[in-house]
Design an enzyme around this catalytic site. Structure first.
Site, PDB file in Angstrom:
ATOM      1  N   TYR A 158     -10.743   8.710  -8.019  1.00 21.17           N
ATOM      2  CA  TYR A 158      -9.970   7.470  -7.977  1.00 21.17           C
ATOM      3  C   TYR A 158      -9.235   7.433  -6.650  1.00 21.17           C
ATOM      4  O   TYR A 158      -8.583   8.408  -6.271  1.00 21.17           O
ATOM      5  CB  TYR A 158      -8.972   7.444  -9.142  1.00 21.17           C
ATOM      6  CG  TYR A 158      -8.041   6.258  -9.160  1.00 21.17           C
ATOM      7  CD1 TYR A 158      -8.501   5.003  -9.541  1.00 21.17           C
ATOM      8  CD2 TYR A 158      -6.704   6.399  -8.814  1.00 21.17           C
ATOM      9  CE1 TYR A 158      -7.644   3.905  -9.570  1.00 21.17           C
ATOM     10  CE2 TYR A 158      -5.838   5.317  -8.844  1.00 21.17           C
ATOM     11  CZ  TYR A 158      -6.311   4.074  -9.217  1.00 21.17           C
ATOM     12  OH  TYR A 158      -5.459   2.994  -9.245  1.00 21.17           O
ATOM     13  N   ASP A 193      -9.401  12.152   0.823  1.00 23.47           N
ATOM     14  CA  ASP A 193      -8.274  11.513   0.146  1.00 23.47           C
ATOM     15  C   ASP A 193      -7.389  12.630  -0.404  1.00 23.47           C
ATOM     16  O   ASP A 193      -7.658  13.211  -1.453  1.00 23.47           O
ATOM     17  CB  ASP A 193      -8.796  10.605  -0.973  1.00 23.47           C
ATOM     18  CG  ASP A 193      -7.663   9.921  -1.727  1.00 23.47           C
ATOM     19  OD1 ASP A 193      -6.486  10.289  -1.490  1.00 23.47           O
ATOM     20  OD2 ASP A 193      -7.951   9.043  -2.551  1.00 23.47           O
ATOM     21  N   LYS A 246       2.170  10.426  -2.256  1.00 18.38           N
ATOM     22  CA  LYS A 246       2.877  11.266  -3.222  1.00 18.38           C
ATOM     23  C   LYS A 246       3.877  12.225  -2.568  1.00 18.38           C
ATOM     24  O   LYS A 246       4.958  11.805  -2.191  1.00 18.38           O
ATOM     25  CB  LYS A 246       1.860  11.992  -4.100  1.00 18.38           C
ATOM     26  CG  LYS A 246       1.002  10.966  -4.884  1.00 18.38           C
ATOM     27  CD  LYS A 246       0.347  11.532  -6.094  1.00 18.38           C
ATOM     28  CE  LYS A 246      -0.657  10.601  -6.710  1.00 18.38           C
ATOM     29  NZ  LYS A 246      -0.185   9.814  -7.824  1.00 18.38           N
TER      30      LYS A 246
HETATM   31  N1  HOZ Z   1      -3.129   6.438 -11.650  1.00 12.70           N
HETATM   32  C1  HOZ Z   1      -2.131   7.309 -11.116  1.00 12.70           C
HETATM   33  C2  HOZ Z   1      -2.354   8.710 -11.571  1.00 12.70           C
HETATM   34  N2  HOZ Z   1      -3.644   9.229 -11.318  1.00 12.70           N
HETATM   35  C3  HOZ Z   1      -0.728   6.848 -11.416  1.00 12.70           C
HETATM   36  C4  HOZ Z   1      -0.424   6.630 -12.823  1.00 12.70           C
HETATM   37  C5  HOZ Z   1       0.998   6.082 -13.068  1.00 12.70           C
HETATM   38  O1  HOZ Z   1       1.845   6.117 -12.206  1.00 12.70           O
HETATM   39  O2  HOZ Z   1       1.215   5.608 -14.145  1.00 12.70           O
END
Ligand code: HOZ
Length: 420
Positions: free
Chosen positions: A144, A239, A267
């Site tokens: 992702y 990434d 992050k």
């Molecule tokens: N999709 C992100 C984690 N892989 C963020 C999820 C979130 O902040 O709710």
């Protein structure tokens, strides 16, 4: 455990916010039940609005390598707040942050600050297309890279959790610019390059996948990507939004000895505030506006609060290299016992308990997990004050604030679940 206030808020939230949350996995749909609404965090713990406390293994999905409210970040934020919240003009600290990133991640010879991991990958991809004059991207199933239109093809994280293979709203023509291949399959990448290598602008990969749960690269996989992309004039984008400053100070590229053309970060680099970056080779980055024809911009890019938090975080990490050994040891301690019917993948301080007895090396093997049993495990742990990601297809994150006692308590609770 009393959860009535969280339930009340969730009911209220659902009338005004889609699914009651501002990012889908938080809605607990992967595990059932109502999400806990969080009031505050301190060290390794979060506290919900009903007054329950949890050992937190989500850590804001990765950023909180030092736990909640680490003193250096809080002090830097207090100081920055005195000077203003946004200028839309360059500041000295942005230069310092870019210099520091280049020092820690030497492949990032030039850096552009943006606001989120999604913006970083979207911009890196546009740059790769602008630089190479090609349109196609290779990504890997279960990876992702944020909610970039063309990258929401066979994506992990919330798409995997909710079982959405291809999102509505992405024009077919965009999706067709993406070729999704099985992670860790060198043969699949070789075949694709043999057929269309001269049309591929970039290969983008999470060097350690965090978004189908934690899946490490097979020996030789990243090296093969590096070799093939170089041979075909394609850019390799690592990434490192999750792995940057986590699996090593210099990220996965340091840990595995791979030099990408472009890197995306997010992050941890913001110490818990919204910020991200993309960067890489000089000759490529010089194509970014105003130097070159690839346009990318942002009013809040280089926001002074985020930059101050990021600088404080990175300076602390650089001054305390020993913390990576501590994280490695604690994470190894927590994952040492492998319960029956479970596969644990771990790289440094990120890991996943996969509810499958088979090795998990790609999306095909990850999706065989018993998600219903994972859901029962999740709630068992939650009831005992242990907060895991509410999805089988997300990684758990350890911070330096997790104590030996936290680890012992968590391991004992896991043993209790599997003994039952
Ligand atoms: N999709 C992100 C984690 N892989 C963020 C999820 C979130 O902040 O709710």
């Amino acid at each position: 455990m009393k959860t009535s206030r969280s339930e009340e808020l969730f009911a209220r939230a659902q009338t005004r916010i889609p699914g009651g949350v501002n990012s889908p996995v938080r809605a607990f749909r992967g595990v059932g039940g109502a999400p806990r609404f969080i009031a505050r965090g301190e060290g390794s713990r979060i506290f919900d609005v009903d007054g329950n406390s949890y050992i937190d293994y989500v850590g804001s999905w990765g950023p909180l390598l030092l736990g909640h409210r680490p003193q250096p970040v809080i002090d830097a934020l207090r100081e920055a707040l005195e000077s203003g919240t946004s200028f839309g003009a360059p500041t000295e600290r942005e230069v310092e942050l870019a210099e520091l990133i280049s020092r820690v991640v030497p492949s990032m010879e030039m850096v552009r600050l943006v606001n989120s991991g999604t913006e970083a990958t979207m911009s890196a991809l546009r740059l790769a297309r602008g630089f190479t004059g090609r349109d196609l991207t290779v990504k890997f199933e279960g990876c992702y890279h944020g909610h970039v239109d063309s990258l929401l093809v066979k994506a992990g994280s919330g798409m995997a959790t909710l079982g959405i293979a291809a999102t509505a709203g992405v024009p077919k023509a965009f999706a067709e610019t993406t070729i999704a291949l099985p992670f860790n399959s060198i043969a699949a990448v070789e075949k694709t390059f043999a057929e269309r290598g001269d049309q591929i602008a970039a290969v983008i990969v999470e060097p350690v996948v965090g978004n189908m749960g934690c899946v490490p690269p097979a020996p030789g996989f990243l090296e093969a990507l590096r070799e093939l992309t170089t041979r075909y004039g394609t850019l390799l984008i690592l990434d490192e939004v999750m792995t940057g400053f986590r699996v090593a100070l210099g990220g996965a590229q340091q840990r595995f000895g791979i030099k990408p053309d472009l890197t995306t970060l997010g992050k941890i680099m913001g110490g818990g505030l919204p910020i991200a970056a993309y960067g890489g080779r000089h000759d490529i980055m010089r194509k970014v506006a105003p130097l070159g024809p690839v346009y990318q911009a942002g009013t809040l890019s280089g926001n002074p609060l985020s930059v101050a938090a990021g600088l404080a975080m990175l300076r602390y990490l650089m001054a305390h290299p020993e913390l990576y050994e501590q994280l490695e040891q604690r994470a190894a301690q927590l994952t040492a016992w492998v319960p029956p019917g479970v596969t644990i993948n771990r790289v440094g301080a990120m890991f996943t308990y996969f509810f499958s007895p088979e090795p998990v090396t790609d999306w095909e093997s990850a999706k065989k997990c018993d998600t219903a049993r994972f859901g029962r495990f999740f709630h068992f742990m939650l009831e005992r004050g242990i907060y895991l990601a509410p999805s089988q297809f997300e990684a758990a994150f350890l911070s330096t604030a997790h104590s030996e006692e936290d680890i012992r308590y968590t391991a004992a609770a896991a043993r209790e679940f599997f003994a039952a």
